[in-house]
Design a protein around this motif. Structure first.
Motif, PDB file in Angstrom:
ATOM      1  N   HIS A 252       0.802  -1.218   0.000  1.00 33.48           N
ATOM      2  CA  HIS A 252       0.000   0.000   0.000  1.00 33.48           C
ATOM      3  C   HIS A 252       0.840   1.275   0.000  1.00 33.48           C
ATOM      4  CE1 HIS A 252       0.681   1.083   4.264  1.00 33.48           C
ATOM      5  NE2 HIS A 252       0.725  -0.221   4.482  1.00 33.48           N
ATOM      6  N   CYS A 253       2.054   1.214   0.545  1.00 33.48           N
ATOM      7  CA  CYS A 253       2.881   2.430   0.591  1.00 33.48           C
ATOM      8  C   CYS A 253       3.276   2.884  -0.805  1.00 33.48           C
ATOM      9  CB  CYS A 253       4.121   2.209   1.460  1.00 33.48           C
ATOM     10  SG  CYS A 253       5.419   1.203   0.708  1.00 33.48           S
ATOM     11  N   LEU A 254       3.357   1.954  -1.756  1.00 30.98           N
ATOM     12  CA  LEU A 254       3.714   2.317  -3.125  1.00 30.98           C
ATOM     13  C   LEU A 254       2.585   3.099  -3.791  1.00 30.98           C
ATOM     14  CD1 LEU A 254       5.418  -1.034  -4.158  1.00 30.98           C
ATOM     15  CD2 LEU A 254       6.548   1.073  -3.436  1.00 30.98           C
ATOM     16  N   ASP A 255       1.351   2.742  -3.444  1.00 34.64           N
ATOM     17  CA  ASP A 255       0.209   3.507  -3.962  1.00 34.64           C
ATOM     18  C   ASP A 255       0.253   4.935  -3.421  1.00 34.64           C
ATOM     19  OD1 ASP A 255      -0.734   1.259  -5.309  1.00 34.64           O
ATOM     20  OD2 ASP A 255      -1.913   0.582  -3.600  1.00 34.64           O
ATOM     21  N   TRP A 256       0.616   5.081  -2.144  1.00 35.27           N
ATOM     22  CA  TRP A 256       0.740   6.418  -1.545  1.00 35.27           C
ATOM     23  C   TRP A 256       1.861   7.203  -2.224  1.00 35.27           C
ATOM     24  CZ3 TRP A 256       4.532   9.039   1.283  1.00 35.27           C
ATOM     25  CH2 TRP A 256       4.099  10.193   1.960  1.00 35.27           C
ATOM     26  N   LEU A 257       2.980   6.523  -2.488  1.00 36.06           N
ATOM     27  CA  LEU A 257       4.100   7.194  -3.153  1.00 36.06           C
ATOM     28  C   LEU A 257       3.724   7.674  -4.554  1.00 36.06           C
ATOM     29  CD1 LEU A 257       7.208   5.010  -2.165  1.00 36.06           C
ATOM     30  CD2 LEU A 257       6.859   7.424  -1.635  1.00 36.06           C
ATOM     31  N   ASP A 258       2.884   6.908  -5.241  1.00 36.80           N
ATOM     32  CA  ASP A 258       2.467   7.304  -6.590  1.00 36.80           C
ATOM     33  C   ASP A 258       1.830   8.695  -6.604  1.00 36.80           C
ATOM     34  OD1 ASP A 258       3.333   4.904  -7.609  1.00 36.80           O
ATOM     35  OD2 ASP A 258       1.355   3.972  -7.671  1.00 36.80           O
ATOM     36  N   LYS A 259       1.243   9.104  -5.489  1.00 38.64           N
ATOM     37  CA  LYS A 259       0.509  10.371  -5.412  1.00 38.64           C
ATOM     38  C   LYS A 259       1.397  11.542  -4.986  1.00 38.64           C
ATOM     39  CE  LYS A 259      -3.531   7.670  -4.002  1.00 38.64           C
ATOM     40  NZ  LYS A 259      -4.449   7.359  -2.869  1.00 38.64           N
ATOM     41  N   GLN A 260       2.682  11.266  -4.684  1.00 31.27           N
ATOM     42  CA  GLN A 260       3.570  12.318  -4.190  1.00 31.27           C
ATOM     43  C   GLN A 260       4.427  12.881  -5.325  1.00 31.27           C
ATOM     44  OE1 GLN A 260       2.594  12.971  -1.180  1.00 31.27           O
ATOM     45  NE2 GLN A 260       1.410  11.058  -1.241  1.00 31.27           N
ATOM     46  N   PRO A 261       4.860  14.124  -5.205  1.00 34.98           N
ATOM     47  CA  PRO A 261       5.728  14.717  -6.226  1.00 34.98           C
ATOM     48  C   PRO A 261       7.072  13.980  -6.308  1.00 34.98           C
ATOM     49  CG  PRO A 261       4.799  16.412  -4.785  1.00 34.98           C
ATOM     50  CD  PRO A 261       4.495  15.091  -4.148  1.00 34.98           C
ATOM     51  N   PRO A 262       7.738  14.069  -7.452  1.00 39.15           N
ATOM     52  CA  PRO A 262       9.056  13.427  -7.582  1.00 39.15           C
ATOM     53  C   PRO A 262      10.047  13.952  -6.539  1.00 39.15           C
ATOM     54  CG  PRO A 262       8.218  14.105  -9.732  1.00 39.15           C
ATOM     55  CD  PRO A 262       7.295  14.696  -8.706  1.00 39.15           C
ATOM     56  N   ALA A 263      10.871  13.042  -6.033  1.00 41.01           N
ATOM     57  CA  ALA A 263      11.957  13.387  -5.102  1.00 41.01           C
ATOM     58  C   ALA A 263      11.488  14.265  -3.951  1.00 41.01           C
ATOM     59  CB  ALA A 263      13.100  14.058  -5.855  1.00 41.01           C
ATOM     60  N   ILE A 350      10.905   9.075  -3.969  1.00 43.86           N
ATOM     61  CA  ILE A 350      11.853   9.028  -2.849  1.00 43.86           C
ATOM     62  C   ILE A 350      13.029   9.963  -3.114  1.00 43.86           C
ATOM     63  CG2 ILE A 350      13.511   7.559  -1.618  1.00 43.86           C
ATOM     64  CD1 ILE A 350      10.660   7.096  -0.764  1.00 43.86           C
ATOM     65  N   ALA A 351      13.362  10.765  -2.104  1.00 36.92           N
ATOM     66  CA  ALA A 351      14.476  11.715  -2.218  1.00 36.92           C
ATOM     67  C   ALA A 351      15.684  11.287  -1.399  1.00 36.92           C
ATOM     68  CB  ALA A 351      14.027  13.103  -1.775  1.00 36.92           C
ATOM     69  N   LYS A 415      17.215  19.425  11.581  1.00 33.32           N
ATOM     70  CA  LYS A 415      18.235  20.192  10.862  1.00 33.32           C
ATOM     71  C   LYS A 415      18.867  19.375   9.736  1.00 33.32           C
ATOM     72  CE  LYS A 415      22.685  22.521  11.543  1.00 33.32           C
ATOM     73  NZ  LYS A 415      23.755  22.853  12.526  1.00 33.32           N
ATOM     74  N   VAL A 416      19.228  18.115  10.023  1.00 33.07           N
ATOM     75  CA  VAL A 416      19.878  17.279   9.010  1.00 33.07           C
ATOM     76  C   VAL A 416      18.902  16.930   7.889  1.00 33.07           C
ATOM     77  CG1 VAL A 416      21.092  15.119   8.587  1.00 33.07           C
ATOM     78  CG2 VAL A 416      21.492  16.354  10.712  1.00 33.07           C
ATOM     79  N   ILE A 417      17.656  16.641   8.240  1.00 29.94           N
ATOM     80  CA  ILE A 417      16.658  16.323   7.224  1.00 29.94           C
ATOM     81  C   ILE A 417      16.517  17.486   6.247  1.00 29.94           C
ATOM     82  CG2 ILE A 417      14.195  15.921   6.809  1.00 29.94           C
ATOM     83  CD1 ILE A 417      14.118  14.352   9.434  1.00 29.94           C
ATOM     84  N   LYS A 418      16.363  18.694   6.761  1.00 25.91           N
ATOM     85  CA  LYS A 418      16.201  19.864   5.897  1.00 25.91           C
ATOM     86  C   LYS A 418      17.457  20.117   5.071  1.00 25.91           C
ATOM     87  CE  LYS A 418      12.770  22.487   8.578  1.00 25.91           C
ATOM     88  NZ  LYS A 418      12.534  23.709   9.394  1.00 25.91           N
ATOM     89  N   GLU A 419      18.615  19.889   5.681  1.00 24.13           N
ATOM     90  CA  GLU A 419      19.879  20.136   5.001  1.00 24.13           C
ATOM     91  C   GLU A 419      19.987  19.330   3.711  1.00 24.13           C
ATOM     92  OE1 GLU A 419      23.531  18.534   6.832  1.00 24.13           O
ATOM     93  OE2 GLU A 419      24.301  20.570   6.748  1.00 24.13           O
ATOM     94  N   VAL A 420      19.549  18.081   3.769  1.00 26.68           N
ATOM     95  CA  VAL A 420      19.681  17.206   2.600  1.00 26.68           C
ATOM     96  C   VAL A 420      18.445  17.246   1.711  1.00 26.68           C
ATOM     97  CG1 VAL A 420      20.108  14.832   1.839  1.00 26.68           C
ATOM     98  CG2 VAL A 420      21.257  15.707   3.873  1.00 26.68           C
ATOM     99  N   MET A 421      17.282  17.344   2.302  1.00 24.61           N
ATOM    100  CA  MET A 421      16.050  17.317   1.508  1.00 24.61           C
ATOM    101  C   MET A 421      15.852  18.606   0.707  1.00 24.61           C
ATOM    102  SD  MET A 421      14.260  14.437   1.777  1.00 24.61           S
ATOM    103  CE  MET A 421      12.526  14.810   1.549  1.00 24.61           C
ATOM    104  N   VAL A 422      16.114  19.754   1.321  1.00 25.52           N
ATOM    105  CA  VAL A 422      15.807  21.021   0.641  1.00 25.52           C
ATOM    106  C   VAL A 422      16.959  22.028   0.652  1.00 25.52           C
ATOM    107  CG1 VAL A 422      13.326  20.824   1.055  1.00 25.52           C
ATOM    108  CG2 VAL A 422      14.745  21.940   2.772  1.00 25.52           C
ATOM    109  N   GLY A 423      18.063  21.713   1.303  1.00 24.09           N
ATOM    110  CA  GLY A 423      19.188  22.652   1.387  1.00 24.09           C
ATOM    111  C   GLY A 423      20.117  22.565   0.189  1.00 24.09           C
ATOM    112  N   ASP A 424      20.978  23.550   0.063  1.00 21.68           N
ATOM    113  CA  ASP A 424      21.935  23.578  -1.041  1.00 21.68           C
ATOM    114  C   ASP A 424      22.908  22.402  -0.974  1.00 21.68           C
ATOM    115  OD1 ASP A 424      20.779  25.888  -1.973  1.00 21.68           O
ATOM    116  OD2 ASP A 424      22.212  27.232  -0.985  1.00 21.68           O
ATOM    117  N   LYS A 425      23.319  22.038   0.238  1.00 22.81           N
ATOM    118  CA  LYS A 425      24.245  20.909   0.389  1.00 22.81           C
ATOM    119  C   LYS A 425      23.631  19.631  -0.155  1.00 22.81           C
ATOM    120  CE  LYS A 425      27.003  18.409   3.834  1.00 22.81           C
ATOM    121  NZ  LYS A 425      27.392  18.309   5.274  1.00 22.81           N
TER     122      LYS A 425
END
Length: 463
Positions: A252-263, A350-351, A415-425
């Motif tokens: 079921h998690c794959l069906d949920w992922l299908d509805k999310q934006p790329p990365a 998945i990002a 802090k680490v999640i944001k750094e990699v998910m949406v930060g420049d690093k």
């Protein structure tokens, strides 16, 4: 050559833990796909476990393998203690020790095959020395060891003043302490078995030259286990491209992922045999919420020795903060049972992957081009965290091994999640992860280094 293949039998003997069962089943499929006769010898419950959790292959590939059940007397299968000060899964120790009792049954299988086969090739996990001993006792049997962890994991054990220490310094790497990697009892157990280990005919490793070539070259000159030996770096053995050709129901998690934006989604999982503490669940939950990132979190009890001992309610989710499940509606999902990790990692939504850094998880993440947020727990994982983050530079360390006794607070996790998910690093790490994925896929393709070494191994055992 084909006639030679028909007269060679391969017996694969995995160590009885999920990361080992999985890798050696992947290896069995790879070898059988080349027309070789492969026996996968394990406990009945672990054969069931390995097959039920297999991902990424066409459904028909499993039919090529001959599964051989090794009987074992009843053994204790206690529940894990998620609040233990040592993260090593000590609750599995009764199983690890009882597994020694399969030796005579494995010996019977090898003797039977040696009568009908020109050659019997035994590929056993490197911590199962008795399999190699039984193979060495027969004139037409050859024992090979399979390493489910990166060979470079031995570098931190050599000391700073050793050639290994000098190599690490030259690469700008700081080896983590080896304290608490494994329980003292299991360390003594493994050492006692390795002292009587026979000579292997060769070594297979679930890595590739692209990832560890520098370390492999070092070991071929410096380490007795490698010097003058036949070494085949054939990884990753897991599929590097996932197709929709399995007969299993879609999770079921794959069906949920299908509805999310790329990365856009963070995948969080700490492996099959480790559970984080009650307090850490609370802090991680808050960190995930405050990061404002979408996520999939696998929050389940660690495997027991018999993963099918009994069906029981997942008590780990009871440790989540009050109201957490309501607050994540539309933003994240929590999975309380087994999750199809390889399929999740291959999904376009998945990002990043927050992981314990088991080598199986590392290779799967690398294969799918997913950067890692590393949170090592035990065994090879502290080193794998450094390898992924500081050497390959496709990850960021969330909890440094020096802080293993601490509960990591939500603000640091956020802090680490944001750094990699949406930060420049994170952009640079994601780019490197994509490049490494493509390079690894080329390594296992025709003409690549891992494929070439696999063919070399097959040619050698069918000579």
């Amino acid at each position: 050559m084909e006639a030679n293949k028909e007269n060679v039998s391969i017996v694969v003997v995995p160590f009885p833990a999920q990361g080992h069962l999985n890798q050696l089943l992947h290896l069995s499929i790879v070898l059988s796909s080349h027309g070789l006769t492969v026996y996968y010898a394990a406990l009945a419950t672990h054969i069931h476990q390995a097959i039920s959790r297999l991902e990424g292959w066409h459904a028909s590939t499993i039919d090529l393998i001959r599964f051989h059940e090794l009987p074992i007397p009843p053994f204790a299968s206690p529940a894990p203690n998620p609040n233990s000060s040592l993260f090593f899964p000590s609750h599995l120790e009764p199983l690890f020790k009882a597994f020694e009792d399969v030796r005579p049954h494995l010996a019977n299988l090898l003797r039977s095959l040696s009568i009908s086969s020109r050659r019997v090739v035994v590929i056993s996990d490197n911590v199962i020395s008795f399999a190699a001993s039984e193979a060495a006792a027969l004139p037409n049997c050859e024992p090979y060891t399979f390493r489910c962890v990166p060979p470079s994991v031995s570098l931190p054990r050599e000391g700073q003043d050793s050639p290994a220490g000098a190599l690490l310094r030259s690469l700008g790497l700081k080896a983590p302490s080896t304290d608490d990697w494994i329980s003292e009892e299991m360390l003594a157990f493994f050492r006692s078995r390795s002292e009587s280990k026979p000579e292997y005919s060769g070594m297979l490793i679930n890595t590739c030259r692209l990832i560890e070539g520098e370390f492999l070259d070092f070991f071929m000159k410096q380490q007795p286990d490698f010097i003058g030996k036949k070494v085949f770096a054939i990884g990753p053995v897991n599929p590097t491209v996932i197709t929709d050709q399995t007969t299993k129901p879609r999770h079921h998690c794959l069906d949920w992922l299908d509805k999310q934006p790329p990365a856009s989604v963070l995948y969080v999982s700490f492996g099959s045999n480790t559970s984080i503490s009650d307090d850490q669940i609370q802090q991680l939950a808050i960190g995930l919420l405050n990061s404002e990132q979408k996520f999939i979190w696998v929050l389940r009890e660690a495997d027991r020795g018999d993963a099918f001992t009994e069906l029981r309610e997942n008590g780990r989710q009871n440790k989540l903060p009050a109201g957490f499940m309501g607050r994540i509606h539309g933003k994240g999902i929590v999975i309380g049972d087994w999750a199809p990790q390889l399929e999740i990692l291959s999904h376009k939504s998945i990002a990043c992957f927050m992981s314990h850094c088991g080598w199986n998880s590392c290779m799967e993440s690398i294969s799918m081009g997913v950067p890692m947020l590393t949170w090592p727990m035990h065994s090879d994982q502290p080193w794998n965290s450094v390898l992924v983050s500081d050497y390959l530079k496709v990850g960021v360390i969330v909890r440094d091994w020096k802080r293993r006794k601490e509960v990591l607070f939500a603000v640091e996790i956020e802090k680490v999640i944001k750094e990699v998910m949406v930060g420049d690093k994170g952009e640079e790490i994601k780019r490197r992860a994509r490049e490494l994925r493509e390079a690894v896929r080329q390594a296992v393709a025709d003409g690549g280094s891992s494929h070439t070494e696999l063919i070399s191994f097959i040619n050698h055992i069918t000579r």
